[in-house]
Design a protein around this motif. Structure first.
Motif, PDB file in Angstrom:
ATOM      1  N   VAL A   1       1.212  -1.696  -0.249  1.00 38.86           N
ATOM      2  CA  VAL A   1      -0.187   0.336   0.173  1.00 38.86           C
ATOM      3  C   VAL A   1       0.719   1.414   0.057  1.00 38.86           C
ATOM      4  O   VAL A   1       1.905   0.882   1.024  1.00 38.86           O
ATOM      5  CB  VAL A   1      -1.047  -0.079   1.277  1.00 38.86           C
ATOM      6  N   VAL A   2       0.505   2.591  -0.496  1.00 43.20           N
ATOM      7  CA  VAL A   2       1.407   3.303  -1.083  1.00 43.20           C
ATOM      8  C   VAL A   2       0.043   4.756  -0.658  1.00 43.20           C
ATOM      9  O   VAL A   2      -1.082   4.456  -1.526  1.00 43.20           O
ATOM     10  CB  VAL A   2       2.198   3.981  -2.287  1.00 43.20           C
ATOM     11  N   TYR A   3       0.295   5.740   0.737  1.00 46.29           N
ATOM     12  CA  TYR A   3      -0.858   6.649   0.865  1.00 46.29           C
ATOM     13  C   TYR A   3       0.032   8.104   0.353  1.00 46.29           C
ATOM     14  O   TYR A   3       1.451   7.839  -0.032  1.00 46.29           O
ATOM     15  CB  TYR A   3      -1.121   6.747   2.338  1.00 46.29           C
ATOM     16  N   LEU A   4      -0.379   9.119  -0.293  1.00 50.29           N
ATOM     17  CA  LEU A   4       0.155  10.198  -0.310  1.00 50.29           C
ATOM     18  C   LEU A   4      -0.398  10.535   0.822  1.00 50.29           C
ATOM     19  O   LEU A   4      -1.426  10.844   1.981  1.00 50.29           O
ATOM     20  CB  LEU A   4      -1.379  10.947  -1.075  1.00 50.29           C
ATOM     21  N   VAL A  52       2.271  -1.888  -6.856  1.00 50.20           N
ATOM     22  CA  VAL A  52       1.934  -1.810  -5.743  1.00 50.20           C
ATOM     23  C   VAL A  52       0.414  -2.306  -5.356  1.00 50.20           C
ATOM     24  O   VAL A  52      -0.342  -2.810  -6.605  1.00 50.20           O
ATOM     25  CB  VAL A  52       1.716  -0.385  -4.847  1.00 50.20           C
ATOM     26  N   GLY A  53       0.011  -2.922  -3.932  1.00 54.52           N
ATOM     27  CA  GLY A  53      -1.518  -3.727  -4.817  1.00 54.52           C
ATOM     28  C   GLY A  53      -2.888  -2.445  -4.657  1.00 54.52           C
ATOM     29  O   GLY A  53      -3.610  -2.891  -4.718  1.00 54.52           O
ATOM     30  N   ALA A  54      -2.368  -1.494  -3.405  1.00 54.02           N
ATOM     31  CA  ALA A  54      -3.480  -0.278  -3.214  1.00 54.02           C
ATOM     32  C   ALA A  54      -3.369   0.689  -2.411  1.00 54.02           C
ATOM     33  O   ALA A  54      -1.621   0.705  -2.289  1.00 54.02           O
ATOM     34  CB  ALA A  54      -4.112  -1.120  -2.006  1.00 54.02           C
ATOM     35  N   ILE A  55      -4.151   1.811  -2.938  1.00 59.24           N
ATOM     36  CA  ILE A  55      -3.400   3.049  -3.046  1.00 59.24           C
ATOM     37  C   ILE A  55      -4.921   4.157  -2.604  1.00 59.24           C
ATOM     38  O   ILE A  55      -5.651   3.415  -2.184  1.00 59.24           O
ATOM     39  CB  ILE A  55      -3.540   3.991  -4.295  1.00 59.24           C
ATOM     40  N   GLY A  56      -3.762   5.156  -1.645  1.00 55.64           N
ATOM     41  CA  GLY A  56      -4.762   6.255  -1.106  1.00 55.64           C
ATOM     42  C   GLY A  56      -4.307   7.616  -0.394  1.00 55.64           C
ATOM     43  O   GLY A  56      -3.016   7.637  -1.254  1.00 55.64           O
ATOM     44  N   ALA A  57      -4.769   8.025   0.436  1.00 55.11           N
ATOM     45  CA  ALA A  57      -3.931   8.959   0.765  1.00 55.11           C
ATOM     46  C   ALA A  57      -4.587   9.046   2.592  1.00 55.11           C
ATOM     47  O   ALA A  57      -5.392   8.855   2.974  1.00 55.11           O
ATOM     48  CB  ALA A  57      -4.827  10.019   0.445  1.00 55.11           C
ATOM     49  N   GLY A  58      -3.644   9.533   3.346  1.00 60.06           N
ATOM     50  CA  GLY A  58      -3.394   9.502   4.434  1.00 60.06           C
ATOM     51  C   GLY A  58      -3.031  10.928   5.553  1.00 60.06           C
ATOM     52  O   GLY A  58      -2.433  12.355   5.254  1.00 60.06           O
TER      53      GLY A  58
END
Length: 338
Positions: A140-143, A170-176
């Motif tokens: 997972v990678v978040y902005l 990467v398998g999943a992406i998002g923001a934190g």
């Protein structure tokens, strides 16, 4: 330990995640052996999701986490990291200047953090993270904290993550973030799998119920909740306790003490109630707890296994201490270990 899938991705995480900011020397130093013991304890308790970021100790958290996981089977755990800050080495003269905490972390000033949500910046950040972690991939990678960089994050950063996901990097992406408004925009206007929301779905701040959690549930996105203790007040409510990294105002301390009294009437520690509350919405895939020692890890796992009766939530509502939008009843069943 239960697993939940992140949005429409193939990535699954344990409902309790290891937050690795603390082993990056958040506020105070953590000895290398203590950091390693914390990760070992998490593994023993069944935790299989580990969250880190370049920002945490200017790479120290990623290096320590990677070293502690090096002997574990790679397919047995998931790792999330973040992008948006690129680390750049200081010159010898710059590094020689004495300083206090490095943006909250007790580490030597060897690097500067430079905001960069460009496509090239996102790829460079991920490549550097993989090198520090000693891994060939993260899940997972978040902005990370794009609050003041919305235009760049949506125009360049998010598309870069989308390309990385399409390439299978990467398998999943998002923001934190520590807010809900922009996270709701990510959920509604992009194809993120997950968002990491810190401090906004707690017993003291349920603002994520206004829009973020309902929109995520409606669209099949996942939310990981961090900051379930609001940086300390819900762990030990008292005058001088911290709330969102500042001294808690007296009315908020009084509210936390009232919640604690209700929880204790039901034989439930306040910290257990706080942890279970943040799991109490169908959009929530897991909670992320920052821990700096093996004892803290074992304590978090024990809190997760603590039964919380439904009557506790009823009493909090009756006393006006559980405000905000509708909440799916938190699961009162005891949780088992790994």
């Amino acid at each position: 330990m239960r697993y939940n899938r992140l949005g429409h991705s193939s990535v699954e995480i344990t409902e309790l995640s290891f937050g690795a900011a603390a082993i990056g020397n958040l506020f105070t130093e953590v000895a290398p052996e203590q950091a390693a013991a914390a990760v070992d304890a998490a593994w023993q308790e069944g935790v299989r999701h580990f969250d880190t970021a370049p920002h945490y100790g200017t790479g120290l958290s990623e290096r320590r986490l990677g070293e502690a996981l090096r002997t574990r089977p790679r397919d047995a755990y998931t790792v999330s990291t973040k992008a948006g800050r690129v680390l750049e080495p200081l010159t010898a003269a710059e590094a020689a200047v004495p300083g206090g905490l490095s943006e909250g972390f007790a580490v030597r000033h060897t690097h500067r953090r430079r905001w960069d949500f460009s496509g090239d910046g996102i790829r460079r950040s991920l490549e550097d993270s993989l090198e520090r972690l000693g891994l060939d991939r993260v899940d997972v990678v978040y902005l990370h904290d794009p609050d003041d960089h919305a235009e760049a994050a949506f125009r360049e950063g998010y598309p870069a993550l989308e390309r990385l996901r399409a390439e299978g990097v990467v398998g999943a992406i998002g923001a934190g973030m520590n807010q809900t408004a922009m996270l709701t925009r990510f959920v509604c206007d992009t194809d993120v799998d997950v968002v990491l929301c810190a401090g906004r779905f707690t017993l003291l701040d349920r603002s994520a119920l206004d829009a973020l959690l309902p929109e995520a549930a409606a669209r099949g996105r996942s939310v990981v909740v961090g900051g379930v203790f609001n940086s300390g007040l819900l762990a030990d409510p008292r005058p001088g306790a911290t709330y969102d990294y500042a001294t808690a105002p007296a009315p908020l301390v009084e509210r936390a003490l009232r919640i604690k009294a209700v929880a204790e009437r039901h034989g439930v520690p306040l910290r257990a109630a706080a942890l279970h509350h943040s799991l109490g919405h169908p959009a929530v895939a897991g909670v992320l707890v920052g821990t700096r020692s093996a004892d803290e890890v074992r304590d978090a796992a024990a809190l997760l296994r603590t039964p919380v009766p439904g009557a506790l939530w009823d009493d909090l509502r009756a006393e006006g201490l559980l405000d905000g939008g509708a909440l799916a009843e938190p699961d009162a069943r005891p949780r088992s270990g790994a």
